[in-house]
Design a protein around this motif. Structure first.
Motif, PDB file in Angstrom:
ATOM      1  N   PHE A 166      45.080 -59.078  27.036  1.00 42.87           N
ATOM      2  CA  PHE A 166      46.239 -58.605  26.282  1.00 42.87           C
ATOM      3  C   PHE A 166      45.819 -57.554  25.249  1.00 42.87           C
ATOM      4  N   TYR A 167      44.741 -57.827  24.517  1.00 39.47           N
ATOM      5  CA  TYR A 167      44.267 -56.899  23.489  1.00 39.47           C
ATOM      6  C   TYR A 167      43.629 -55.647  24.096  1.00 39.47           C
ATOM      7  N   HIS A 168      42.729 -55.862  25.057  1.00 41.88           N
ATOM      8  CA  HIS A 168      41.895 -54.764  25.562  1.00 41.88           C
ATOM      9  C   HIS A 168      42.563 -53.929  26.652  1.00 41.88           C
ATOM     10  N   LYS A 169      43.430 -54.545  27.462  1.00 42.84           N
ATOM     11  CA  LYS A 169      44.008 -53.827  28.596  1.00 42.84           C
ATOM     12  C   LYS A 169      45.470 -53.444  28.404  1.00 42.84           C
ATOM     13  N   THR A 170      46.175 -54.207  27.582  1.00 39.83           N
ATOM     14  CA  THR A 170      47.609 -53.939  27.397  1.00 39.83           C
ATOM     15  C   THR A 170      47.891 -53.218  26.082  1.00 39.83           C
ATOM     16  N   LEU A 171      47.536 -53.852  24.965  1.00 39.86           N
ATOM     17  CA  LEU A 171      47.872 -53.279  23.662  1.00 39.86           C
ATOM     18  C   LEU A 171      47.106 -52.002  23.358  1.00 39.86           C
TER      19      LEU A 171
ATOM     20  N   HIS B 219      55.946 -56.761  21.759  1.00 38.92           N
ATOM     21  CA  HIS B 219      54.676 -56.811  22.488  1.00 38.92           C
ATOM     22  C   HIS B 219      54.246 -58.221  22.915  1.00 38.92           C
ATOM     23  N   ILE B 220      54.217 -59.177  21.971  1.00 39.37           N
ATOM     24  CA  ILE B 220      53.615 -60.476  22.264  1.00 39.37           C
ATOM     25  C   ILE B 220      54.439 -61.285  23.268  1.00 39.37           C
ATOM     26  N   ILE B 221      55.716 -61.510  22.972  1.00 37.66           N
ATOM     27  CA  ILE B 221      56.548 -62.317  23.868  1.00 37.66           C
ATOM     28  C   ILE B 221      56.745 -61.663  25.237  1.00 37.66           C
ATOM     29  N   PRO B 222      57.020 -60.348  25.317  1.00 37.05           N
ATOM     30  CA  PRO B 222      57.192 -59.754  26.651  1.00 37.05           C
ATOM     31  C   PRO B 222      55.988 -59.922  27.573  1.00 37.05           C
ATOM     32  N   HIS B 223      54.776 -60.007  27.024  1.00 39.17           N
ATOM     33  CA  HIS B 223      53.586 -60.087  27.870  1.00 39.17           C
ATOM     34  C   HIS B 223      53.035 -61.508  28.035  1.00 39.17           C
ATOM     35  N   LEU B 224      53.215 -62.359  27.019  1.00 42.92           N
ATOM     36  CA  LEU B 224      52.622 -63.696  27.080  1.00 42.92           C
ATOM     37  C   LEU B 224      53.637 -64.818  26.893  1.00 42.92           C
ATOM     38  N   GLY B 225      54.886 -64.480  26.608  1.00 46.68           N
ATOM     39  CA  GLY B 225      55.881 -65.485  26.217  1.00 46.68           C
ATOM     40  C   GLY B 225      56.191 -66.542  27.248  1.00 46.68           C
TER      41      GLY B 225
END
Length: 391
Positions: free
Chosen positions: A116-121, A95-101
């Motif tokens: 990232f928290y509210h719209k993606t995860l 989750h973390i690296i694919p979206h913000l890495g």
């Protein structure tokens, strides 16, 4: 050390010339950022010169957020349990690296994490898992601040999404009896009985040895757990220091353990191929019981029950621990005692986890005190006089 403003293309830069003595006799220049307006560069220059002089300037890092997370993961591998690390590894790489890495550390903004928290995860993960991802990100960025890669942790101001707590199933007294009766003839009945009577975690039950079981004082001392490492399952320390604890045993549990110990001694004496591991729960040849093996027996018992009772709850093994705690609280046992039996690090965890049970406890406590905070019960006086009627 002197500074001046230089224009390069459409941008303005702060250029610092170091004295030769400041740089070992060599001439050196540093260029800082690109400003859209000359006056913005002129305004920022005194602060940069001051920080360079007193050694507090943090230069922009060229690292990406993904590189930071990879470094953080490598460091964590030697400081947490392997099972915990694998859950970190999954969150970071799934989750973390694919979206913000790919973002540069210096380009990260609070809104990046909010989205990232509210719209993606939130579309794919439970709120509890999002909180865990946030804890990971916070720790990594705090280290980046310590290492001088960034000057501030931009995730610290982000508000996490709110959601419903995870709802777990628990058995009532009747359902628990159904379960234990169905499990009675199972090879690993002792493991199921310990789960319901002590509230121990699965790994703790499978890692409990006879040397930590005192049938005279009727206690089990939880010290070890059968947990996953890189080479498979192995006996290791418990989840945390707070997990190390003594647990008082019910009389029925003591009798069951006493009988099992006597049977085990006869098996060891009469079977030269028996490899006794010294564990309370072990296979028919004396080796530790793997979690998957125990789960096969557990779900076989549940399927057997549901054939006759289709509405029987679909519980997990861990729900036996929740059942233990819930039944104790319903019986009026103080939450502090429940916390100690479960090995929670704080009573707040216990109260928060079992908050659904507490309202009923409040009502029961108030009934026990009396009609008021003073504890007195007032008798309602019933008059025997004939009331006077008013015309």
């Amino acid at each position: 050390m002197r500074g001046h403003i230089a224009k390069k293309g459409e941008k303005y830069y702060i250029v610092v010339d170091f004295d030769r003595d400041d740089n070992g006799g060599k001439r050196k220049q540093k260029w800082f950022s690109g400003y859209n307006r000359k006056k913005d560069a002129e305004k920022a220059m005194p602060d940069i010169l001051s920080k360079l002089n007193n050694g507090t300037l943090i230069e922009p890092s060229k690292k990406t957020f993904g590189e930071l997370m990879e470094t953080w993961l490598d460091d964590k591998k030697t400081s947490v349990k392997y099972g915990t690390w694998t859950s970190y590894n999954w969150l970071v790489h799934r989750h973390i690296i694919p979206h913000l890495g790919k973002k540069k550390l210096t380009k990260l903004k609070p809104q990046d994490f909010h989205d990232f928290y509210h719209k993606t995860l939130l579309k794919t993960l439970a709120v509890g898992s999002i909180r865990k991802a946030h804890v990971i990100i916070m720790d990594a960025l705090n280290r980046a601040v310590t290492w001088g890669d960034v000057s501030v942790n931009v995730a610290s101001t982000v508000t996490l999404p709110k959601g419903k707590k995870m709802i777990f199933e628990v058995l009532d007294e009747h359902q628990l009896k159904l379960f234990l009766d169905a499990a009675l003839n199972d090879q690993y009945y002792l493991a199921f009985e310990l789960a319901t009577s002590t509230g121990m975690r699965q790994s703790e039950i499978l890692g409990t040895s006879w040397k930590d079981t005192d049938l005279k004082t009727k206690t089990i001392s939880v010290r070890t757990a059968y947990t996953l490492d890189e080479e498979g399952y192995t006996l290791d320390d418990t989840k945390s220091d707070g997990s190390v604890r003594p647990i008082a045993l019910f009389e029925d549990t003591v009798r069951l353990l006493t009988s099992e110990k006597e049977i085990r001694a006869k098996v060891i004496a009469n079977n030269e191929f028996y490899k006794d591991s010294g564990l309370v729960v072990q296979t028919s040849v004396g080796t530790p019981v793997g979690p998957r093996l125990l789960m096969r027996h557990f779900y076989r018992i549940l399927n057997q029950i549901r054939k006759e009772h289709p509405t029987f709850p679909k519980i997990r093994f861990h729900d036996l621990r929740h059942t233990h705690a819930t039944l104790l609280l319903k019986a009026g046992v103080h939450p502090k005692i429940v916390q100690e039996r479960l090995g929670h690090s704080s009573i707040n965890i216990t109260l928060d986890t079992y908050s659904h049970v507490l309202p009923n406890l409040q009502e029961a406590v108030l009934r026990g005190i009396g009609d008021s905070i003073l504890g007195t019960r007032k008798e309602v006086a019933i008059s025997t006089e004939t009331p006077t009627l008013l015309n």
